[in-house]
Design an enzyme around this catalytic site. Sequence first.
Site, PDB file in Angstrom:
ATOM      1  CG  ASP A  38      -1.919   1.115   1.242  1.00  0.00           C
ATOM      2  OD1 ASP A  38      -1.757   2.068   0.446  1.00  0.00           O
ATOM      3  OD2 ASP A  38      -2.883   1.051   2.030  1.00  0.00           O
ATOM      4  CB  SER A  66      -3.951  12.564 -14.989  1.00  0.00           C
ATOM      5  OG  SER A  66      -5.184  13.014 -15.496  1.00  0.00           O
ATOM      6  CE1 TYR A 116      -6.319  10.970 -10.575  1.00  0.00           C
ATOM      7  CE2 TYR A 116      -6.963  12.582 -12.239  1.00  0.00           C
ATOM      8  CZ  TYR A 116      -6.374  11.371 -11.899  1.00  0.00           C
ATOM      9  OH  TYR A 116      -5.848  10.568 -12.885  1.00  0.00           O
ATOM     10  CB  ALA A 121      -4.234  19.186  -5.722  1.00  0.00           C
ATOM     11  CB  SER A 122      -2.733  14.126  -6.256  1.00  0.00           C
ATOM     12  OG  SER A 122      -3.517  13.587  -7.321  1.00  0.00           O
ATOM     13  CE  LYS A 123      -2.721  11.019 -11.124  1.00  0.00           C
ATOM     14  NZ  LYS A 123      -1.805   9.852 -11.052  1.00  0.00           N
TER      15      LYS A 123
END
Length: 271
Positions: A63, A141, A154, A156-158
């Site tokens: 994980d 992405s 999402y 922000a993370s990419k």
Amino acid sequence: MKLKDKIVIITGASSGIGKSLATEFAKRGANLVLGARQFVTLCEIAQSLEQQYNIKAVAVQCDVVNPEDCDHLIKQTLATFGKIDVLINNAGISMRALFQDADIEVLKSVMDVNFWGTVYCTKYAMPAILQSKGSIVGVSSIAGYKGLPGRTGYSASKFAMNGFLDALRVENLKTGVHILTACPGFTASNIRNASLDKHGKHQGESTLNEEKMMTSNEVAIIIANGVENRARTLVMTGQGKLMVFLNKFLPGLVDRLVFNTIAKEKNSLLR
């Protein structure tokens, strides 16, 4: 770089793009270390690939939100094969909720998987990758180039992943390490079914027309080619390339186009 006999780690390898990557790299003769939470499924995939393609594949329960799991993934790879040629940071999770409605923990969960999972695995693998002058891949992405409404966490993370990989590429201009940022468009995979709603529960269904999307197998072929050719960035669809280009010169227009596109999805959150 030909992939035959290379040692390749793939996170998030139990389904979707990760599973397709495992198959594509096995076809090209790479030996695999597959990481994901679904250990039984991983073992079945690894066994099938070994039998079908005459390669060696190892399943490791991992994980990526846990640094200890990421460390174990890398140590298990080195204990088994003695080196690492390619690390593919593919594990990912999405979300679908307006920011005003979403629990903060939802955004944190998405960031933990998509960004910090990439950082952890890369950190522990870096000494071996430096030694082999290998490749580090981030499956990002189009949302890492343009913010998508209803997917603030999402996007922000990419964006964070893209910035991390870009800085890492510059740091390694003289080391021989290859950094690839791969940006699929909307892909028919399990990520939307497993995406989080505003309370952090799995959405359970896709809100988009999956029939018109890229398949995970198509994405895997492009990424494998990118690793072999030591490409810098892969924006995989014509629509994605157009959006990245137009956003540099006509950002207001792209804002409206993105809004209108997302507004057409099933049970749209936009009004």
